[in-house]
Motif scaffolding. Sequence first.
Motif, short mmCIF file in Angstrom:
data_model
loop_
_atom_site.label_atom_id
_atom_site.label_comp_id
_atom_site.label_asym_id
_atom_site.label_seq_id
_atom_site.Cartn_x
_atom_site.Cartn_y
_atom_site.Cartn_z
N LEU B 20 39.59 33.89 10.89
CA LEU B 20 40.76 34.56 10.58
C LEU B 20 41.17 34.06 8.61
CD1 LEU B 20 43.90 33.23 13.12
CD2 LEU B 20 42.39 35.47 13.24
N ILE B 21 40.38 33.26 8.61
CA ILE B 21 40.18 33.29 7.28
C ILE B 21 39.13 33.92 6.40
CG2 ILE B 21 41.53 31.20 7.23
CD1 ILE B 21 39.21 29.14 6.89
N CYS B 22 37.56 34.30 7.20
CA CYS B 22 36.72 35.02 6.78
C CYS B 22 37.86 36.77 6.35
CB CYS B 22 36.14 34.89 7.77
SG CYS B 22 35.00 33.58 7.93
N ASP B 23 36.83 37.09 5.31
CA ASP B 23 36.79 38.55 4.89
C ASP B 23 35.45 39.48 6.43
OD1 ASP B 23 37.49 41.08 4.29
OD2 ASP B 23 36.24 40.19 2.19
N ARG B 24 36.65 39.76 7.24
CA ARG B 24 35.46 40.77 8.42
C ARG B 24 36.37 41.97 8.00
NH1 ARG B 24 32.21 36.89 10.40
NH2 ARG B 24 34.04 35.25 10.99
N PRO B 25 35.02 42.65 8.17
CA PRO B 25 34.92 44.30 8.12
C PRO B 25 36.08 44.87 8.66
CG PRO B 25 32.42 43.82 8.27
CD PRO B 25 33.56 42.64 8.85
N GLY B 26 37.19 45.67 7.91
CA GLY B 26 38.06 46.63 8.97
C GLY B 26 39.20 45.60 8.74
N GLY B 28 39.76 42.71 7.06
CA GLY B 28 39.62 41.31 5.54
C GLY B 28 40.58 40.20 6.29
N ILE B 29 40.95 39.52 5.14
CA ILE B 29 41.20 38.08 5.88
C ILE B 29 42.42 37.97 6.27
CG2 ILE B 29 41.27 36.00 4.80
CD1 ILE B 29 39.73 36.88 2.04
N VAL B 30 42.75 37.79 7.16
CA VAL B 30 44.09 37.90 8.08
C VAL B 30 45.30 36.37 7.77
CG1 VAL B 30 45.04 37.31 10.32
CG2 VAL B 30 43.40 38.42 9.78
N MET B 31 44.73 35.17 6.97
CA MET B 31 45.13 34.03 6.49
C MET B 31 44.82 34.04 5.25
SD MET B 31 46.36 32.17 10.32
CE MET B 31 47.34 31.46 9.64
N PRO B 32 45.39 34.69 3.90
CA PRO B 32 44.93 34.04 3.00
C PRO B 32 44.87 32.94 2.06
CG PRO B 32 45.74 35.98 3.36
CD PRO B 32 45.89 35.78 4.40
N PHE B 33 46.41 32.63 2.55
CA PHE B 33 46.90 31.21 2.09
C PHE B 33 46.30 30.26 2.82
CE2 PHE B 33 50.05 27.58 2.70
CZ PHE B 33 49.56 27.70 1.56
N LEU B 34 46.08 30.14 4.17
CA LEU B 34 45.09 29.00 5.04
C LEU B 34 43.94 28.84 4.67
CD1 LEU B 34 46.38 27.23 6.86
CD2 LEU B 34 44.80 28.48 8.58
N ASP B 231 39.47 35.35 20.80
CA ASP B 231 38.44 34.34 20.03
C ASP B 231 37.05 35.45 19.99
OD1 ASP B 231 36.28 33.43 20.55
OD2 ASP B 231 36.38 32.90 22.57
N PRO B 232 36.66 34.72 18.07
CA PRO B 232 35.65 36.25 17.89
C PRO B 232 33.91 36.16 18.90
CG PRO B 232 35.09 33.86 16.66
CD PRO B 232 36.83 34.15 17.98
N GLU B 233 34.22 35.09 19.48
CA GLU B 233 32.89 35.22 20.06
C GLU B 233 33.50 36.04 21.61
OE1 GLU B 233 31.33 31.02 21.94
OE2 GLU B 233 31.41 30.35 19.37
N LEU B 234 33.79 36.09 21.72
CA LEU B 234 34.35 37.09 23.53
C LEU B 234 34.96 38.65 23.03
CD1 LEU B 234 36.59 34.77 24.77
CD2 LEU B 234 34.90 34.99 25.77
N GLN B 235 34.72 38.91 21.55
CA GLN B 235 35.10 40.81 20.81
C GLN B 235 33.57 41.59 21.77
OE1 GLN B 235 38.37 41.25 20.35
NE2 GLN B 235 38.00 39.12 21.20
N PRO B 236 34.15 42.70 21.88
CA PRO B 236 33.15 43.88 22.89
C PRO B 236 32.45 44.04 22.34
CG PRO B 236 35.78 44.61 23.37
CD PRO B 236 35.47 42.86 23.03
N ALA B 237 31.99 45.23 21.61
CA ALA B 237 30.43 45.33 21.14
C ALA B 237 31.62 46.67 20.75
CB ALA B 237 29.45 45.68 21.22
N ASP B 238 32.02 47.29 21.40
CA ASP B 238 32.83 48.71 20.94
C ASP B 238 33.94 48.79 22.38
OD1 ASP B 238 33.40 51.24 20.56
OD2 ASP B 238 32.08 51.95 22.07
N PRO B 239 34.60 48.10 21.40
CA PRO B 239 36.80 47.54 21.84
C PRO B 239 36.81 48.74 22.38
CG PRO B 239 36.36 46.97 19.83
CD PRO B 239 35.64 47.21 20.09
N SER B 240 37.97 48.98 24.04
CA SER B 240 38.87 50.10 24.38
C SER B 240 40.01 50.59 22.48
CB SER B 240 39.36 49.30 25.24
OG SER B 240 40.25 48.84 25.28
#
Lengths: 93, 533
Positions: B20-26, B28-34, B231-240
Amino acid sequence: MSIERPLILDKVIQVLETMTQDWDMDYAGTINEDVKLVEDLTFASIDIIQLVVALEEAFQRRDLPVDKLLLKDGRYVDEIKVSSIVDFLKAHL
Amino acid sequence: MSQTLFLGLDGATFHLLDDLICDRPGQGIVMPFLKRFMERGFRAPLRSTPHPLTPPAWTTLVTGRNPGEHGIYDFMRVDDRQDQVFFTLYDFRDIRCETIWSIAGRQNRRVSALNFPIMAPPPNINGSLIPGFTPWRHLRRNMTPASLYERLTAIPGFHPKELAWDFERENEVGNDMEEEYLADWVRYHLPREKLWFEVARKLLAEDRPELLAVLFDGVDKIQHQAWYYLDPELQPADPSPLHRQLRELCLSYFRNLDGYLEQLVALARPDARVFMASDHGFRDSATIVRINRYLADLGHLVYQELDGTAAAQRREASPFAYLNWHKTVAYCPTPSSNGIIIRVAQSPGQPGIAPCDYLGFRERLIGQLYRLIDPATGQPAIRDILIREEAFPGQASASAPDLTLVLADHGFVSIRNVAPPVGQRPRPVGTHHPDGVFMAAGPGIRAGARGEVFPIADVAATLLHSLELPIPGDLDGRVARACFRDDWLGDHPIRRGPATLPVNRDRPTTEAMPESEKQKILDQLAMLGYLEE
């Protein structure tokens, strides 16, 4: 230690008045011996657990046999009147 | 006197926060203060209590004592009366050790403690206390001081319904939720967390306490149900589209939380030290271990026969064991406990094993438990079994379960009477992991540093040291030296002080109860619980 019944009644009413002051309920009368916890004061299961804790605190006792208040002839009572609480406390304090 | 902020994040894990503190495409940074907080401060994994569960873990954090000393093991306390077993809720009177609220308060530090569990009925402290996990109808009279409630009504939109626990909703935490309902579950926590923030902000601004501690527990509640979407490891490649919508809703919770943390830190004094911690971490769990079903198959346990009444069905579905107590010698009382209680007969003819057979029976049972295999993996379903006197030494050791199970995926057991003993969930849910988080920043704190894992009992001592107070000699925890700069520790040496004050609360006593009546009391408690399949 034996506490006079009127003193117990006053304390129980005080506990109930404090407990229910913010509740959404239609009952607008004062709390007295004839008041019913479920019908008048809209008590739910968790409220009864909280009431037991409040009474234990008010009377400084954690060993009250609350089953004798909540159960009758092997069945859970559907309703509890304030007078029943007072009678129970008078018998067990 | 300096100021210390403690911001509790129930169930927070670096596994998720680091994403959540990483800048992910689409995204952004979810927790910039943290992110900035971690960069300018210290972080380390925090090892939870032997059973990483909210009541024992937070109680250890706020007492500096292990469960074997403080005596809180679960949400529910078990009272075995031989021919019947009675369940009730743990409350503050069951904690056998002094809290840091008391230790700091009696040494002239004003305290505001908000939303911590097992804090009702509330103790008198030098400051303010609002207990967590309390139904809204009972919040006013469980606050201290008594005048606090009226002060809170000045907060725009204040209503105790939004601040307190909704027991009917919270009981859903362990059920497998439909996706449509999951959105409501997440939305329910948004205004609730905002209101806790508003309360903390008000007390911080108006009272200026030396120690302000607030617990944000929506992290845990949302992760339990929505882990699959987080969980970032459980995200599907093409989510509904629905998956995207639910994930974004969950992320909005964390965006809001980040803002609350930032505003509270900004409102603190410039010299304030800020600490954040969780009571445990999180991970995924896909396996169901129906432990009482397994004990029944082994002949140690007999389920109560249902008589077809609605009351019996409700009781059977409740989150605490519904068993034939005359024929049961070993059982798990609640799914949240992961514990097994071995019943020892108090006199000949009473249910349970003979006292002289206890050690032998326990040893055989441990062997049987390790032989429970997960057919999906071919591996044991239980990775570790903790023995009471080893895992929970102390004055309250006798109240601990005889055995505490650590499942292969760290999940919680099920106590349902469903076969087979080991199965799979339709999709992974979130469960507790032993390693939570610890973060700190401010004067004297090492900047941009990472530390090794340390025990949750150390947080209490660390907060007391931050408050410039001596550390009671009987705490189990120690000051987390690694988070402080060496030069600051040189100027602020750790002082060892007298032991905590003894806690002399009345222990509950029992009185014989007619068997025919006890079931009805248990019915009353049926709505209270935690996890189930």
